[in-house]
Design a protein around this motif. Sequence first.
Motif, short mmCIF file in Angstrom:
data_model
loop_
_atom_site.label_atom_id
_atom_site.label_comp_id
_atom_site.label_asym_id
_atom_site.label_seq_id
_atom_site.Cartn_x
_atom_site.Cartn_y
_atom_site.Cartn_z
N LEU A 152 5.46 42.50 -64.78
CA LEU A 152 4.03 42.29 -64.92
C LEU A 152 3.71 41.00 -65.67
N GLU A 153 4.48 40.74 -66.72
CA GLU A 153 4.26 39.52 -67.49
C GLU A 153 4.49 38.29 -66.61
N ASP A 154 5.53 38.33 -65.79
CA ASP A 154 5.81 37.21 -64.91
C ASP A 154 4.73 37.05 -63.86
N GLY A 155 4.22 38.17 -63.34
CA GLY A 155 3.16 38.11 -62.34
C GLY A 155 1.88 37.49 -62.89
N ARG A 156 1.53 37.84 -64.11
CA ARG A 156 0.31 37.27 -64.71
C ARG A 156 0.48 35.77 -64.97
N TYR A 157 1.67 35.37 -65.36
CA TYR A 157 1.88 33.93 -65.56
C TYR A 157 1.77 33.19 -64.23
N ALA A 158 2.29 33.78 -63.16
CA ALA A 158 2.19 33.16 -61.84
C ALA A 158 0.74 33.01 -61.43
N MET A 159 -0.09 34.01 -61.73
CA MET A 159 -1.51 33.92 -61.41
C MET A 159 -2.18 32.79 -62.20
N ALA A 160 -1.82 32.64 -63.46
CA ALA A 160 -2.39 31.56 -64.28
C ALA A 160 -1.99 30.20 -63.70
N CYS A 161 -0.78 30.12 -63.15
CA CYS A 161 -0.33 28.87 -62.53
C CYS A 161 -1.13 28.57 -61.26
#
Length: 257
Positions: A105-114
Amino acid sequence: MSALVILLVVLGALVAVALAAGKTSKRRELARRQAELEPVKKLAQEDVTALGVELQELDLDMAGRELNPGANADYQRALDAYESSKLAADALSSPDEIRHVTEILEDGRYAMACVRARVEGRPLPTRRPPCFFDPRHGLSVTDVPWTPQGGIPRDVPACALDAERVRAGAEPDIRKVMVGSRRVPYWQGGRAYQPYAMGYFGAFGPLDWMFMGMLFSGGFEGIGEGIGAMGEGLGDMFGGIGDGIGNMFDGFDGFDF
């Protein structure tokens, strides 16, 4: 009946009672683990659902915009994270496994921010830990001084809204979990919630000691409950053995030793 035969009967009965008590103890342990897993699994599924809602909002925001290859790759990474976290949450069999869910989940949210940064022509965001008060708030933007109940002041990562609340002296929007009949901050939920936090924050090395301390500061209640249950199980086991011995000797009242 000879004393030797009686002794063998007694020993056999003791073994039978001990085996029965052991099975009872195992059933209690399985029930305890299941009771510990259910709220953690529910927590994981709620966090996965929250990511799904955020992806829907991102989809609406990106409608009609042309995504470059980098934005497309990050978007796909976020979608993959959602699907993977959903499968991992549904397959949870122990509280420890939730760490894998929250890492995704943490990685997914960072990808969205990117994705947002690329579309808006901004530099890619620095990979900071999620908001400490509620990891579902996404990437933190700063560290704020905060004092947990009964603890000491420390700097914690916070999203923009929670940072503003803390600076204004207001209560941040804290992620809470059920412990018995009470709702408490997740870091006071006991050892079952430790992997939940470590999945979100464990990749940020220097912060580990802080979050471990936070979790254990509220985790003694859960440990005490576990010790109490263990003691209760041992009491039942030895009580059952004692009852079995007593009942057995009641049957030898007519014999002369």
